[in-house]
Design an enzyme around this catalytic site. Structure first.
Site, short mmCIF file in Angstrom:
data_model
loop_
_atom_site.label_atom_id
_atom_site.label_comp_id
_atom_site.label_asym_id
_atom_site.label_seq_id
_atom_site.Cartn_x
_atom_site.Cartn_y
_atom_site.Cartn_z
N PHE A 1 47.61 37.36 35.98
CA PHE A 1 48.96 37.36 35.66
C PHE A 1 49.95 36.07 35.67
CE2 PHE A 1 53.69 38.47 36.86
CZ PHE A 1 53.60 39.29 35.69
N ASP A 2 50.91 36.22 34.84
CA ASP A 2 51.49 34.88 34.48
C ASP A 2 51.89 33.99 35.87
OD1 ASP A 2 52.93 37.32 33.86
OD2 ASP A 2 54.77 35.96 33.20
N ASP B 1 44.36 40.70 43.38
CA ASP B 1 45.79 40.66 43.10
C ASP B 1 46.06 42.35 42.95
OD1 ASP B 1 48.08 41.08 41.82
OD2 ASP B 1 48.01 39.41 40.50
N LYS C 1 55.63 47.29 43.07
CA LYS C 1 54.75 48.26 42.20
C LYS C 1 54.29 49.49 42.97
CE LYS C 1 54.64 44.49 39.67
NZ LYS C 1 55.18 42.98 40.14
N HIS D 1 59.77 33.08 28.24
CA HIS D 1 60.17 34.27 27.74
C HIS D 1 61.24 34.82 28.43
CE1 HIS D 1 57.42 35.26 31.10
NE2 HIS D 1 58.09 36.35 31.08
N ALA E 1 48.71 44.47 42.93
CA ALA E 1 50.03 44.83 42.59
C ALA E 1 50.03 46.45 42.53
CB ALA E 1 50.66 44.30 41.49
N TYR F 1 64.41 39.00 64.84
CA TYR F 1 63.90 37.94 64.09
C TYR F 1 62.38 37.82 64.24
CZ TYR F 1 63.41 33.22 62.09
OH TYR F 1 63.05 32.44 61.53
N1 F0G Z 1 50.36 40.15 39.97
C1 F0G Z 1 50.57 41.20 38.84
C2 F0G Z 1 49.41 41.82 38.49
C3 F0G Z 1 51.85 41.22 38.55
O1 F0G Z 1 52.01 42.36 37.57
C4 F0G Z 1 53.07 40.78 38.86
C5 F0G Z 1 54.52 41.13 38.69
C6 F0G Z 1 52.79 39.93 40.24
C7 F0G Z 1 51.60 39.70 40.48
C8 F0G Z 1 54.09 39.06 40.72
O2 F0G Z 1 54.63 39.97 41.46
O3 F0G Z 1 56.99 40.03 40.80
O4 F0G Z 1 56.60 40.78 42.91
O5 F0G Z 1 56.70 38.55 42.38
N2 F0G Z 1 54.68 41.52 37.71
C9 F0G Z 1 55.70 42.23 37.14
C10 F0G Z 1 55.77 42.83 35.72
C11 F0G Z 1 57.01 41.29 37.24
O6 F0G Z 1 56.72 42.98 35.14
O7 F0G Z 1 54.59 42.87 35.49
P1 F0G Z 1 56.30 39.92 41.85
#
Ligand code: F0G
Length: 457
Positions: free
Chosen positions: A124-125, A214, A257, A449, A216, A72
């Protein structure tokens, strides 16, 4: 004869795919209310919905899982992960989280307050969601070139320094940090140049601001710098990553990713005050500081994944497959965001189905047609995803309407790429017969979506 490029791995374990008939798919997509997120995975033949958490791990990663330490507190796997992240990024402080949006939630809980302005390149969304849900504003400063899908420029994900400078000169006191998304997913997996990262750093320094990446798909970004930017062809991917992160103060990461794992994320930073601030939110939201929502074994696999993916052979194999698919689309004349980015093809649906009005969602219509054609599941990155304006409640039709076809890492072969391209060509060839789109019959206020229900017109 010169030997052709080939994958840097061979395959040890396989998983069967299920094909279906057009009639079955017509039935299934109807039952899913024409929302591809509502399909069951065995109703899909080739899944291009996302490259997030869908990759295949290596033998070294699976072996590392066996050595995961599930303590833990003070897990050895955490320290292994922390050391790897430190080597790649130079950041001393690491907080694991269960995925990327959780990293955003934890860090932004410390940094973003009501009325704040967070400039960046096509947030990103989930990033935007975590800003807007705190009654703050995400201001998009992406270069205008990103809006023209047919324009061939090497770093279409860049931040426009003039737009960024304008935000800062007008509202510096409201800006908690600048966020740069590498690669720029929303603009089509487009990279950000080292030069641009340097410019952002200089502007940030001028106004005394900090910069978050960010990250990813940071390895894909590094590969494009290696391939396209002068002065980097003789550098290793790890050296390029180190330089990229030298221009940032911290990062949020979706490890699903470029971490080459199926679940996980983290925050890393060079600043103790950010670490101390974020720590307070990690414990209640994610878990104790040395696991933050991850299993020990998953942290162990992530440490190996990060190390493995920042080797040239691994990342080059990945990018070449995406470029292989793009070359097929070029052959067939199908328009997409050019030049192809790192993780996906973004088909320009407005150009393909140009007779379908925006109000009938061309990209979603194209996604449905492609699924019915061959069981290939893509994802609308367009007007449905854009949600409604929070004030006017009108649909946001200002951006691009794209069908994203993501390529999972180390999962499909180039034969599958051929199938995707052929299916798309078949739809493209009969595009003039597709005259009506879809209408929304049910939707949620935010991130509609995922659950939207549609009817075909
Ligand atoms: N930032 C970027 C640029 C992303 O593409 C994503 C996720 C996230 C943050 C959030 O990360 O999913 O681990 O919580 N993108 C996925 C996509 C979901 O399909 O592009 P997460």
């Amino acid at each position: 004869m010169e030997l052709p490029f080939a994958e840097s791995y061979k395959i040890k374990m396989v998983e069967p795919l299920r094909k279906s008939t057009r009639e079955e798919r017509e039935q299934w997509i109807k039952e899913a209310d024409y929302n591809l997120f509502q399909l069951k995975s065995d109703q899909v033949y080739i899944d291009c919905l996302t490259d997030s958490g869908t990759g295949a791990m290596s033998d070294r990663q699976w072996a590392a899982m066996m050595m995961g330490d599930e303590s833990y507190a003070g897990s050895a796997s955490f320290f292994q992960l922390k050391e790897t992240i430190n080597k790649i990024t130079g950041f001393d402080y690491v907080i694991p989280t269960h995925q990327g949006r959780a990293a955003e939630n934890v860090l932004f809980s410390h940094l973003v307050t009501a009325g704040a302005i967070v400039p960046g390149n096509s947030h990103f969304d989930t990033t935007k969601g975590h800003i807007e849900s705190r009654k703050a504003f995400a201001v998009d400063c992406t270069v205008d070139e990103a809006k023209d899908t047919q324009l061939e420029v090497p770093f279409k994900g860049n931040v426009d320094p003039a737009k960024l400078e304008k935000v800062l000169s007008e509202n510096a006191d409201k800006v908690p940090f600048i966020i740069v998304t590498i690669t720029n997913n929303t603009a089509g997996g487009q990279p950000v140049s080292m030069q641009n990262l340097r410019e952002v750093r200089a502007i940030a320094d001028k106004y005394g601001k900090r910069v978050v990446f960010d990250s990813a798909r940071f390895v894909e970004n590094a590969f494009f710098i290696y391939e396209r930017e002068e002065g980097y062809a003789d550098k290793t991917i790890k050296e390029i990553c180190k330089e990229m992160f030298s221009y940032a103060d911290g990062m949020t990461m979706s490890s699903k990713k470029d971490g080459l794992v199926n679940m996980g994320g983290f925050i890393a930073t060079r600043h103790e005050d950010w670490y101390e601030g974020a720590k307070r939110f990690c414990i209640p939201f994610e878990g104790f500081l040395t696991y933050g929502g991850m299993n020990g074994r998953d942290m162990a696999a992530l440490a190996v994944g990060l190390d493995e993916n920042t080797e040239l052979e691994t990342i080059e194999t990945r990018i070449r497959q995406v470029q292989y698919l793009a070359a097929k689309l070029d052959e067939y004349g199908i328009p997409y965001q050019r030049p192809v980015g790192g993780h996906a093809i973004f088909v320009d649906a407005d150009r393909v189905l140009d007779q379908i009005p925006k109000e009938e969602f061309p990209a979603q219509t194209l996604a449905i047609e492609l699924y019915i054609e061959a069981g290939v599941r893509g994802c609308e990155i367009g007007y449905i995803l854009a949600d409604r304006d929070p004030v006017t409640r009108e649909n946001r039709f200002g951006g691009l309407d794209l069908l994203r076809l993501c390529i999972a890492r180390r999962v499909y072969t180039n034969n599958h790429m051929d199938v995707i391209a052929a299916a798309l060509k078949n739809v493209y060839d009969r595009r003039h017969e597709i005259t009506r789109g879809v209408k929304i019959v049910w939707e949620t206020e935010l991130m509609r979506h995922f659950t939207v229900k549609l009817e075909r017109l």
